[in-house]
Design an enzyme around this catalytic site. Structure first.
Site, PDB file in Angstrom:
ATOM      1  NE  ARG A  66      -3.641  -2.287   2.530  1.00  0.00           N
ATOM      2  CZ  ARG A  66      -4.949  -2.110   2.470  1.00  0.00           C
ATOM      3  NH1 ARG A  66      -5.445  -0.907   2.412  1.00  0.00           N
ATOM      4  NH2 ARG A  66      -5.761  -3.147   2.471  1.00  0.00           N
ATOM      5  CB  THR A  67       3.483   2.522   2.282  1.00  0.00           C
ATOM      6  OG1 THR A  67       2.649   2.413   3.440  1.00  0.00           O
ATOM      7  CG2 THR A  67       4.331   3.777   2.399  1.00  0.00           C
ATOM      8  CE  LYS A 112      24.976  -8.761  -5.476  1.00  0.00           C
ATOM      9  NZ  LYS A 112      25.330  -8.176  -6.797  1.00  0.00           N
ATOM     10  NE  ARG A 140       7.029   0.660   5.254  1.00  0.00           N
ATOM     11  CZ  ARG A 140       5.726   0.369   5.281  1.00  0.00           C
ATOM     12  NH1 ARG A 140       5.310  -0.854   5.055  1.00  0.00           N
ATOM     13  NH2 ARG A 140       4.841   1.314   5.539  1.00  0.00           N
ATOM     14  CG  HIS A 195       3.888   4.809   8.266  1.00  0.00           C
ATOM     15  ND1 HIS A 195       4.193   5.602   7.165  1.00  0.00           N
ATOM     16  CD2 HIS A 195       3.284   3.688   7.765  1.00  0.00           C
ATOM     17  CE1 HIS A 195       3.804   4.978   6.067  1.00  0.00           C
ATOM     18  NE2 HIS A 195       3.255   3.820   6.404  1.00  0.00           N
TER      19      HIS A 195
END
Length: 320
Positions: free
Chosen positions: A60-61, A88, A110, A138
């Site tokens: 969604r975000t 890596k 995020r 958030h």
């Protein structure tokens, strides 16, 4: 690359002023109208390059930010940790600096670590937008929730109760900071194991029974019960949680007033919320999704140096 009144980055709502928050919400209004009129693009961020850097799964975000960026005519690059050099052994800063060497303007990130967005913002010149960092904040979800409430009633004086797993929720933290700054009365409700210690010291009421929260509130913001927490023994079972704290139609029918029902998604139907409530007339969950694109357009626009008064004129300047 620096933003306007908001500064360079958007890391959370805790350190924004009430005027800063109102500025974002007011700037989102014309962008919301652009979406409602089905205008596909406005050219206000043409030539800007934005990297979406997601170290945690998101649907969604991430999609909401992508829509916002494309509607503003920005160039967008998506980087997921599973497909990046992070797997890596490359550090977060090395990844960002390499991206910045490609002359990017913003990073939407995020990350699973609380404080990761601030850490990055202090080390690169590009603007950083926090799309969720650990259990910290958030901010754009908090902003879209505020905009959704404001669509229905003045925020100041409104009683908002956040129900569910507040302890692990970055959404709850951004909501609490934003609501308090704009003059709302705020409460939380949930099992004691899922409420942060000392939350009452912020000026937040605490309800131990969802029936009491429903009786008190004008707005319920129902949080997802993070099922991964079940393994840690925070609640006995999803069935027991729904029995004691589920927002059901039967409980809402006993409320003394019509409540606005919100949920940041994704929903666990039959766990924290009844499907009849989620799909009912008082739910504004899809409005939250729509407002999310407008809020993220406003944040991107303001951090790119856009002037709020010019956002209004963008409504009449669709890209050909």
């Amino acid at each position: 690359m620096s933003g306007g009144r908001l500064g360079k980055d958007l890391l959370g709502l805790e350190h924004l002023s009430a005027d800063d928050i109102r500025l974002i919400l007011d700037t989102a209004e014309p962008f919301k109208e652009i979406s409602e009129r089905a205008i596909k693009k406005v050219p206000v961020l043409r030539g800007k390059t934005i990297v979406n850097l997601f170290f945690e799964p998101s649907t969604r975000t991430r999609i909401s930010f992508e829509f916002a960026e494309k509607r503003l005519s920005a160039d967008t690059v998506n980087v997921a940790s599973a497909g990046s050099s992070v797997v890596k052994g490359e550090t977060l800063v090395d990844t960002a600096r390499n991206l910045e060497a490609m002359r990017i303007d913003m990073v939407v990130m995020r990350h699973g670590a609380s404080g990761a967005a601030r850490f990055l913002g202090e080390r690169i010149e590009s603007s950083v937008i926090n799309a969720g960092d650990g259990k910290h904040e958030h901010p754009t979800q908090g902003l879209l929730d505020l905009l959704t409430i404001r669509d229905h009633r003045p925020i100041a004086g409104t009683k908002v109760c956040i129900v569910g797993d507040v302890l692990h929720s970055r959404v709850a933290r951004s909501n609490i900071w934003g609501l308090l700054k704009l003059g709302a009365e705020v409460a939380v409700c949930g099992p004691q194991t899922l409420l942060p210690l000392g939350i009452g010291e912020l000026g937040v009421r605490v309800f131990r029974r969802v029936e009491e929260a429903i009786e008190w509130a004008d707005v319920l913001n129902v949080l997802r019960l993070q099922l991964e927490r079940m393994q840690a023994g925070y609640v006995p079972s999803t069935r027991e949680y729904y029995r004691v704290f589920g927002v059901t139609l039967e409980r809402l029918e006993r409320a003394p007033r019509d409540l606005i029902i919100m949920h940041p998604g994704p929903m666990n139907r039959g766990v924290e919320i009844d499907s009849r409530v989620a799909d009912g007339p008082h739910a504004v969950i899809l409005d939250q999704v729509t407002n999310g694109v407008a809020v993220r357009m406003a944040v991107l626009y303001l951090l790119a140096g856009g002037r709020p008064e010019l956002a209004e004129s963008a409504k009449g300047a669709p890209e050909r």
